[in-house]
Design a protein around this motif. Sequence first.
Motif, PDB file in Angstrom:
ATOM      1  N   UNK A 274      60.473  33.503  17.778  1.00  0.00           N
ATOM      2  CA  UNK A 274      59.903  34.858  17.889  1.00  0.00           C
ATOM      3  C   UNK A 274      58.945  34.940  19.074  1.00  0.00           C
ATOM      4  N   UNK A 275      58.088  33.893  19.170  1.00  0.00           N
ATOM      5  CA  UNK A 275      57.163  33.858  20.312  1.00  0.00           C
ATOM      6  C   UNK A 275      57.920  33.808  21.632  1.00  0.00           C
ATOM      7  N   UNK A 276      59.036  33.060  21.658  1.00  0.00           N
ATOM      8  CA  UNK A 276      59.832  32.961  22.887  1.00  0.00           C
ATOM      9  C   UNK A 276      60.420  34.316  23.267  1.00  0.00           C
ATOM     10  N   UNK A 277      60.909  35.063  22.253  1.00  0.00           N
ATOM     11  CA  UNK A 277      61.461  36.385  22.529  1.00  0.00           C
ATOM     12  C   UNK A 277      60.390  37.310  23.117  1.00  0.00           C
ATOM     13  N   UNK A 278      59.193  37.224  22.551  1.00  0.00           N
ATOM     14  CA  UNK A 278      58.095  38.052  23.059  1.00  0.00           C
ATOM     15  C   UNK A 278      57.733  37.661  24.494  1.00  0.00           C
TER      16      UNK A 278
ATOM     17  N   UNK B  72      57.605  38.789  29.843  1.00  0.00           N
ATOM     18  CA  UNK B  72      57.833  38.181  31.162  1.00  0.00           C
ATOM     19  C   UNK B  72      58.699  39.070  32.036  1.00  0.00           C
ATOM     20  N   UNK B  73      59.783  39.659  31.434  1.00  0.00           N
ATOM     21  CA  UNK B  73      60.648  40.568  32.200  1.00  0.00           C
ATOM     22  C   UNK B  73      59.871  41.796  32.666  1.00  0.00           C
ATOM     23  N   UNK B  74      59.027  42.321  31.758  1.00  0.00           N
ATOM     24  CA  UNK B  74      58.214  43.487  32.123  1.00  0.00           C
ATOM     25  C   UNK B  74      57.253  43.137  33.250  1.00  0.00           C
TER      26      UNK B  74
ATOM     27  N   UNK C 142      57.883  43.475  40.958  1.00  0.00           N
ATOM     28  CA  UNK C 142      58.871  44.006  41.918  1.00  0.00           C
ATOM     29  C   UNK C 142      58.436  45.371  42.430  1.00  0.00           C
ATOM     30  N   UNK C 143      57.922  46.197  41.495  1.00  0.00           N
ATOM     31  CA  UNK C 143      57.449  47.513  41.914  1.00  0.00           C
ATOM     32  C   UNK C 143      56.286  47.396  42.896  1.00  0.00           C
ATOM     33  N   UNK C 144      55.408  46.444  42.602  1.00  0.00           N
ATOM     34  CA  UNK C 144      54.286  46.224  43.521  1.00  0.00           C
ATOM     35  C   UNK C 144      54.784  45.756  44.886  1.00  0.00           C
TER      36      UNK C 144
ATOM     37  N   UNK D  82      58.478  31.359  32.105  1.00  0.00           N
ATOM     38  CA  UNK D  82      59.550  31.738  31.182  1.00  0.00           C
ATOM     39  C   UNK D  82      60.555  30.607  31.023  1.00  0.00           C
ATOM     40  N   UNK D  83      60.864  29.906  32.107  1.00  0.00           N
ATOM     41  CA  UNK D  83      61.809  28.783  32.026  1.00  0.00           C
ATOM     42  C   UNK D  83      61.233  27.664  31.147  1.00  0.00           C
TER      43      UNK D  83
END
Length: 634
Positions: free
Chosen positions: A40-44, A49-51, A57-59, A83-84
């Motif tokens: 569950x922690x990994x999913x979060x 991490x993606x966000x 990227x926007x910056x 994340x890896x």
Amino acid sequence: MSSHSDDSGDEDDETASPADKSELHSTIKSLSLKLDDLSTCNDLIAKHGAALQRSLSELDSLKIPYESSEKLKAVNERATLFRITSNAMINACKDFLELAETHSRKWQRALQYEQEQRIHLEETIEQLAKQHNSLERAFRSAPGRATNPTKSFSEGDLLTPKGEDSEEDEDTEYFDAMEDSTSFITVITEAKEDRKAEGGTTGSVDWTSSDNVLDGASLVPKGPPKVKRRVRIPDKPNYSLNLWSIMKNCIGRELSKIPMPVNFNEPLSMLQRLTEDLEYHHLLDKAVHCTSSVEQMCLVAAFSVSSYSTTVHRIAKPFNPMLGETFELDRLDDMGLRSLCEQVSHHPPSAAHYVFSKHGWSLWQEITISSKFRGKYLSIMPLGAIHLEFQASGNHYVWRKSTSTVHNIIVGKLWIDQTGDIEIVNHKTKDRCQLKFLPYSYFSKEVARKVTGVVSDSQGKAHYVLSGSWDEQMECAKIMQSSPSSPGSDGKQKTVYQTLPAKLLWKKYPLPENAENMYYFSELALTLNEHEEGVAPTDSRLRPDQRLMEKGHWDEANTEKQRLEEKQRVSRRRRLEACSRGCGTEEEKEADVYVPLWFEKRLDPLTGETACMYKGGYWEAKERQDWHMCPNIF
């Protein structure tokens, strides 16, 4: 592994017990739940991490200076690495759980195998020890071995000179078999035989008429008592309590300063236990009639050993007496003696004792109990001299008690051992008796609880050899000749005593029926806390917590014990506050302030120590029933 403790070796199953299986399944289930939490922690982490990377990227698409752009790129790379790494950690946890499930049965089999191997090794060692004993006895009793009319009687360790009781090594559980210490050997000679060993000494060749007082056949004085005493007390309730949970935080502390519930006590005070030493008083009554001081010494030595016979099964702790508590034993009619004990100090706990016998002897002592909890065992060291005087002859004997050790405090069945040397000195004639209490050894060929000793006169000439065990009986053998033996394989020389057949000095009385449910009390111990009229208000029989415990009301006894201890602490604080002296420790101040009621401090001319001795007045106060001077301690 914690389920396979040292005392779980009685299981012979080839597979794990149901409890072990249940524990293993519970552990694996817990691991699975933790793995779900990690997932569950990994999913979060992946989601956030993606966000984070989208935000970076926007910056990056914004028009910003070159230096800031490089920093954003570095932050983006670190977020990717994080994340890896988190994914790798989750995968590693999955692999660990799979390995645990795969190898759990293999681990169980390995543990079970080690456990069975340990049990097998213990059984093998025990069998080897028994076979060694049997072979040695068979060799000794082989008919072709003896070439003279004497036969081996016993072997005992020669005693070392009296010294301070040394503390045992804290890791010691068993003791060596004493091979390194010198020893004497006794052999029985035929009566009327007149042999003289080269370089030895000779004496009478048979027991003489004056030795009849040592005849064990006459040492059975039990008759119908003039006053009917009780023969039983309520059975001990089956209360379970974990000793280690209380004692683990008390290692190295004085036992008297550890607050203990009554669950570990027996319904007698230390004053009553001290009085129990008089159970075999008839030995001293017999000793009065001895015309020879060395013969008298034999009976005194047997009496000193007999006081330990009550301890062999008595693993419970007696109540610590309150300061000023007393205990009287008024048995002039049936035992021919009067005994009085008083608790004269609380820190350290110290009791004074005086005994008068109408048969012509008196005994007094001040005993301070020093006890230390060592983790594996408990050492109890009684400090102080015991005095015994015979009025007619003026013979004055002095000795000190040996060390008692309670083993298997943490795990296993509790058992008590007596160790050390006792030297008894007749200060009038300078006769001496040296007794040695052999420590228990699993591998020793000697009988358990063995005691040996030699009685010698002022010139150092040995007259009697004593042997026996402190929980059963003592014998004495008259020495006819003594000579040095040829050096053994270790180069050490032993003294050979040729003796007449041994005579029984003392034999322990059998325990009452149902004793195992009555704290293993002897017949005398059962009567000590029996209610009696006319005793002082400070007498141990009137102590409420002890009486409640004897009746089986242990919860009420614990409450009452706490009340009495708090009352004693309040009294102590008042005494210290009333003391105007500004120097010295609290113990020294208390010693200056508190004055015993029936005993007084005097200098002992024989030992050079200051001890409490009876100053008189108790029995006169009892006759008048005038107890106005007694403190209110209960």
